[in-house]
Design a protein around this motif. Structure first.
Motif, PDB file in Angstrom:
ATOM      1  N   GLU A   1      71.479 -18.592  54.286  1.00 30.45           N
ATOM      2  CA  GLU A   1      70.439 -17.957  54.582  1.00 30.45           C
ATOM      3  C   GLU A   1      69.543 -18.630  54.146  1.00 30.45           C
ATOM      4  OE1 GLU A   1      70.666 -14.423  52.021  1.00 30.45           O
ATOM      5  OE2 GLU A   1      72.214 -12.632  54.215  1.00 30.45           O
TER       6      GLU A   1
ATOM      7  N   LYS B   1      52.835 -16.038  44.537  1.00 33.99           N
ATOM      8  CA  LYS B   1      52.930 -15.506  46.131  1.00 33.99           C
ATOM      9  C   LYS B   1      52.043 -14.435  46.252  1.00 33.99           C
ATOM     10  CE  LYS B   1      58.066 -16.274  45.219  1.00 33.99           C
ATOM     11  NZ  LYS B   1      59.715 -15.793  45.210  1.00 33.99           N
TER      12      LYS B   1
ATOM     13  N   SER C   1      74.235 -17.882  49.969  1.00 35.97           N
ATOM     14  CA  SER C   1      72.827 -18.278  49.855  1.00 35.97           C
ATOM     15  C   SER C   1      71.843 -18.595  50.244  1.00 35.97           C
ATOM     16  CB  SER C   1      72.407 -17.968  48.613  1.00 35.97           C
ATOM     17  OG  SER C   1      72.578 -16.391  48.090  1.00 35.97           O
TER      18      SER C   1
ATOM     19  N   ARG D   1      60.612 -11.904  60.307  1.00 34.47           N
ATOM     20  CA  ARG D   1      61.266 -11.619  61.502  1.00 34.47           C
ATOM     21  C   ARG D   1      62.530 -10.759  61.522  1.00 34.47           C
ATOM     22  NH1 ARG D   1      65.539 -17.543  61.513  1.00 34.47           N
ATOM     23  NH2 ARG D   1      64.491 -17.253  60.456  1.00 34.47           N
TER      24      ARG D   1
ATOM     25  N   TRP E   1      57.776 -17.409  50.481  1.00 34.91           N
ATOM     26  CA  TRP E   1      56.360 -17.609  50.222  1.00 34.91           C
ATOM     27  C   TRP E   1      55.408 -17.758  51.179  1.00 34.91           C
ATOM     28  CZ3 TRP E   1      56.487 -19.425  45.883  1.00 34.91           C
ATOM     29  CH2 TRP E   1      56.694 -19.876  44.766  1.00 34.91           C
TER      30      TRP E   1
ATOM     31  N   HIS F   1      60.293 -14.541  54.785  1.00 27.04           N
ATOM     32  CA  HIS F   1      59.804 -16.011  54.018  1.00 27.04           C
ATOM     33  C   HIS F   1      59.532 -15.809  52.674  1.00 27.04           C
ATOM     34  CE1 HIS F   1      58.715 -19.676  53.740  1.00 27.04           C
ATOM     35  NE2 HIS F   1      59.114 -19.863  54.694  1.00 27.04           N
TER      36      HIS F   1
ATOM     37  N   ASN G   1      59.330 -26.796  50.229  1.00 27.74           N
ATOM     38  CA  ASN G   1      59.324 -25.881  51.681  1.00 27.74           C
ATOM     39  C   ASN G   1      58.322 -24.809  51.789  1.00 27.74           C
ATOM     40  OD1 ASN G   1      61.533 -28.442  52.904  1.00 27.74           O
ATOM     41  ND2 ASN G   1      62.393 -27.728  51.120  1.00 27.74           N
ATOM     42  N   SER G   2      57.871 -24.531  50.905  1.00 28.02           N
ATOM     43  CA  SER G   2      56.940 -23.374  50.603  1.00 28.02           C
ATOM     44  C   SER G   2      56.150 -22.732  51.906  1.00 28.02           C
ATOM     45  CB  SER G   2      56.678 -22.999  49.139  1.00 28.02           C
ATOM     46  OG  SER G   2      55.359 -23.572  49.088  1.00 28.02           O
ATOM     47  N   GLY G   3      55.660 -23.985  51.947  1.00 25.39           N
ATOM     48  CA  GLY G   3      53.787 -23.906  53.367  1.00 25.39           C
ATOM     49  C   GLY G   3      53.186 -23.274  52.032  1.00 25.39           C
ATOM     50  N   ILE G   4      52.675 -23.286  51.165  1.00 24.63           N
ATOM     51  CA  ILE G   4      52.066 -22.306  50.501  1.00 24.63           C
ATOM     52  C   ILE G   4      51.092 -24.153  49.355  1.00 24.63           C
ATOM     53  CG2 ILE G   4      52.384 -20.541  50.276  1.00 24.63           C
ATOM     54  CD1 ILE G   4      52.665 -21.085  47.030  1.00 24.63           C
TER      55      ILE G   4
ATOM     56  N   ASP H   1      68.016 -20.506  56.783  1.00 27.90           N
ATOM     57  CA  ASP H   1      67.675 -20.107  57.952  1.00 27.90           C
ATOM     58  C   ASP H   1      65.713 -19.134  58.542  1.00 27.90           C
ATOM     59  OD1 ASP H   1      68.559 -18.909  60.677  1.00 27.90           O
ATOM     60  OD2 ASP H   1      69.026 -16.872  59.034  1.00 27.90           O
ATOM     61  N   ILE H   2      66.095 -18.662  56.701  1.00 24.88           N
ATOM     62  CA  ILE H   2      64.994 -18.341  56.320  1.00 24.88           C
ATOM     63  C   ILE H   2      63.463 -18.926  56.261  1.00 24.88           C
ATOM     64  CG2 ILE H   2      63.612 -16.960  55.019  1.00 24.88           C
ATOM     65  CD1 ILE H   2      66.074 -14.935  55.198  1.00 24.88           C
ATOM     66  N   MET H   3      64.242 -20.603  55.795  1.00 20.10           N
ATOM     67  CA  MET H   3      62.898 -21.465  55.812  1.00 20.10           C
ATOM     68  C   MET H   3      62.919 -22.503  56.799  1.00 20.10           C
ATOM     69  SD  MET H   3      61.851 -20.760  52.859  1.00 20.10           S
ATOM     70  CE  MET H   3      60.705 -22.785  51.850  1.00 20.10           C
ATOM     71  N   GLN H   4      63.298 -21.884  57.687  1.00 20.78           N
ATOM     72  CA  GLN H   4      62.871 -22.848  59.113  1.00 20.78           C
ATOM     73  C   GLN H   4      61.967 -22.177  59.890  1.00 20.78           C
ATOM     74  OE1 GLN H   4      66.858 -22.997  61.428  1.00 20.78           O
ATOM     75  NE2 GLN H   4      67.663 -24.607  60.329  1.00 20.78           N
TER      76      GLN H   4
ATOM     77  N   LEU I   1      59.297 -25.051  46.404  1.00 20.84           N
ATOM     78  CA  LEU I   1      57.837 -24.917  46.558  1.00 20.84           C
ATOM     79  C   LEU I   1      57.539 -26.073  47.896  1.00 20.84           C
ATOM     80  CD1 LEU I   1      56.525 -24.709  42.851  1.00 20.84           C
ATOM     81  CD2 LEU I   1      56.172 -23.733  45.136  1.00 20.84           C
TER      82      LEU I   1
END
Lengths: 289, 445
Positions: free
Chosen positions: B439, B83, B436, A50, A45, A43, B107-110, B442-445, B105
């Protein structure tokens, strides 16, 4: 001479501790972490991971741009090492003469090595940038850095120039260690200057050449990043995007940590591989005194 | 009359106030509790001192709050540092990001979304006072996630003196693709070999798609309920921009100066180029550069194809709050970013840098001072922004992999310079971007 002895069994370990600490924190841990991350999707951030198996490796090797970068890096390294060693040996031989002001020349020829790659890049940018580059003005050709065919040439020249000082110092020292007796006896045997150079001097230089080959390989693959970043940002259209620059973009700009880890492992393997191969094949031909 | 007023007041107090206090379920934090916060920004040079002066003023007004303000390199460097710091558990309370980092940002979760924070601490942010284009860029699905800070758009700059010499109207710059090309031909006839240039930057391309009121990505230009899955920049609108842009390069009217922000300014300052595009925050710098040579500078709207009805989107950056801080720190951070967006700071910021003030009241005050009579070129940038119709397209596209999309577009333009057909290069860039995006989603889920 009397050697001092230490009876304390633990002292050596204690003395090694600071070094080991630095190595573990700044070298071993990041290296192991990189190795691990290359098998994960990361991820961008939070750093959450995974498991992805060989996904990253499959992806980077099925990317034509990465493959192009792979070939480009090899060609770039070949040019930088070849030209670099050739010119530095030539310069070292010239500097090894007894002429007036030799110390002065020596100092100036070694100077570029003191510059950081980014500063060297800025200097070449001053010469070649399309808006007001000095050499663009004199050559009447603007596109040195904006045409892919010439941009790679400028980057190669800059990279060779930047490392010249380093190579020259080593060659110069090696040249001074070539035993005069061997050269003299060769000339008594009727060997000309050229023969003397190739059969005597060159042979005595081989350990240095070998060492420089290894150092320049690392230099061409890793340390030229700053130059490229300042001069072309890997462009135009990827024509100067060598592996290290590709890696930088993937990690620092595109936030693709998994790819970047895999690329960094590839780069590591590549440079270790080249060095190893070089040890295997050249060892026999290298004459240590 | 008095009784009526009183009655209304009572009504407000009994009906509205309870809602204001209880409805948003905010927390009570002692406003005067001490807090110490960190603020990382990406503005270099004299802008470091300017931001420091805002912070100093803020601290003087809020003596219970200590602010450690740091310049942390470019936007990209700053984000990378944030980060790493976040992973290590010591992220700054407030950081500065470029506009194209917005969706990433969110969607970053931070981060702590701004509107949520404002509700939590019962601070009212007067969003109606922010210029519409600024608001529409930073509003995502009805709420605000960061505080608009430095805003700019591209602008056309031209050398009035050269225009006059070439027989062009110095008070009436060309506004269309055709107009720019014709002016360039006349300038060339007057002895300016390559009269047009701007740096290799995808930003101009993005803005010129907005000008045609077309999207950059799908899913309502990245602002819909689903994350965008495909880019749209290889549309007819995108091709139209580059057919013109690259066409001028092929004709030798446009000088390719490569990436970065120095070369096109240098070419304009030396008189090599007579028409350039650059950020509206370059007004001061470029006016001074031309005045040094005794030339006069004019500004105009960025060009569009004939009949295009869109407008410009805002560029620049905004201030974000990271999550996982104490209430006291969050409140302090919220107060700091509100302070920086207020009139006093925004006016000083505009005068010192050339970025727009983001608030209408700040603008009114500047008008009252007569600032725009003295600096008419700033008015061009404002008018260009205010003349822009409101739509999802002119709000500006949002995309998680925006930084990569920019690289791909810039690489594609260089391929076009080297001879690749516009459509082919754009389609290839779009295909890479789409892969991209898949991908990333997919990664951000």
């Amino acid at each position: 001479m009397r050697q001092s002895t230490f009876n304390n069994k633990f002292l050596p370990y204690i003395l090694l501790l600071p070094t080991m600490f630095i190595l573990v924190v700044f070298l071993f841990y990041p290296a192991i972490e990189t190795f691990r991350l290359s098998f994960f999707k990361v991820h961008p951030w939070t750093g959450a991971t995974r498991f992805a198996g060989f996904y990253n490796f499959i992806k980077i090797f099925s990317n034509p741009e990465y493959l192009h970068s792979f070939v480009l890096s090899a060609m770039f390294a070949f040019a930088v090492i070849g030209l670099g060693l050739f010119f530095s040996l030539l310069i070292a031989i010239l500097l090894n003469q007894k002429i007036a002001g030799i110390r002065f020349y020596r100092t100036f020829l070694i100077w570029p090595y003191a510059l950081s790659p980014a500063i060297a890049g800025a200097l070449f940018n001053f010469l070649f940038n399309p808006a007001n580059g000095v050499l663009c003005y004199f050559t009447g050709y603007r596109s040195w850095l904006t045409d892919g065919r010439t941009a790679i040439l400028v980057v190669i020249i800059a990279a060779v120039w930047k490392n010249l000082g380093y190579n020259v110092i080593f060659y110069l020292t090696a040249l001074r260690n070539v035993p005069q007796a061997a050269l003299e006896s060769a000339s008594i045997d009727g060997a000309g200057a050229i023969k003397r150079f190739f059969y005597i001097t060159f042979a005595f230089l081989s350990p240095t050449s070998f060492f420089l080959f290894v150092m320049n390989t690392t230099y061409a693959y890793f340390a030229t990043f700053g130059l490229i970043d300042v001069l072309t940002e890997g462009g135009p259209a990827g024509s100067t995007r060598i592996l290290i620059y590709h890696l930088y973009k993937d990690f620092f700009v595109h936030s693709k940590t998994g790819y970047a880890a895999a690329e960094s492992l590839v780069l590591f393997t590549l440079v270790v591989g080249i060095t190893f191969l070089q040890f295997q094949t050249s060892e026999k031909k290298v004459h240590y005194q | 009359m008095k009784q009526v007023k009183m009655a209304v007041m009572m009504l407000i107090i009994t009906v509205v106030l309870p809602f204001a206090v209880f409805a948003n379920g905010g927390v009570d934090v002692d406003e005067s509790a001490t807090a110490s916060i960190e603020f990382w920004h990406a503005m270099s040079g004299e802008r470091i001192d300017l931001i420091q002066s805002f912070v100093d003023k803020f601290v003087a007004e809020n003596p219970n709050i200590a602010v450690d303000v740091q310049y942390t390199g470019s936007y990209n460097d700053t984000l990378n540092k944030v980060k790493s710091a976040y992973k290590a558990g010591n992220a700054p309370d407030v950081f500065h990001s470029y506009e194209i980092g917005t969706l990433g940002l969110i969607n970053s979760g931070i981060i702590s979304p701004l509107d949520e924070m404002a509700d939590k601490y019962k601070k009212d942010i007067p969003w109606n006072d922010f210029f519409t284009p600024v608001q529409s860029y930073y509003k995502y699905q009805g709420s605000h996630y960061s505080m608009p800070f430095n805003s700019s758009t591209p602008l056309v700059y031209y050398n009035k003196t050269f225009f006059e010499e070439a027989g062009l109207d110095p008070e009436n710059p060309p506004k269309t693709y055709k107009g720019i090309r014709e002016a360039a031909l006349k300038l060339r006839a007057a002895g300016h070999e390559t009269p047009v240039t701007w740096n290799l930057h995808s930003w101009y391309f993005e803005e010129m798609i907005c000008l045609q009121d077309e999207p950059f990505v799908n899913s309502d230009n990245g602002r819909g309920s689903e994350l965008p899955t495909k880019v749209a920049f290889n549309s007819a609108a995108g091709q139209k921009v580059l057919e013109w842009w690259v066409g001028m390069e092929k004709e030798g009217l446009f000088l390719d100066v490569g990436p970065g922000w120095a070369n096109h300014r240098a070419a304009f300052g030396s008189g090599e180029a007579a028409i350039i595009m650059s950020s509206s925050s370059d007004v001061n710098r470029l006016t001074a550069a031309l005045a040094e040579k005794g030339w006069e500078m004019g500004t105009g709207y960025i060009p569009r194809p004939e009949g295009a009805k869109g407008g410009v989107a805002i560029g620049g950056g905004s201030l974000w709050m990271t999550n996982n801080h104490s209430n006291e720190e969050e409140l302090a951070a919220l107060k700091l970013i509100s302070f920086i967006s207020e009139d006093e700071s925004q006016i000083a910021w505009h005068k010192g840098t050339g970025y727009f003030p983001v608030r209408k009241t700040a603008m009114d005050q500047l008008k009252k001072e007569g600032w725009f009579e003295e600096n008419p070129n700033y008015l061009t940038a404002f008018n260009q922004l205010l003349d822009s119709p409101e739509s999802l397209n002119t709000a500006g596209g949002l995309l998680g992999i925006f930084p990569e999309a920019r690289e791909l577009i810039q690489s594609a333009i260089q391929e076009m310079y080297a001879g690749k057909p516009v459509k082919k290069a754009l389609d290839e860039a779009a295909a890479k971007a789409n892969a991209s995006i898949e991908e990333w989603n997919d990664i951000m889920q």
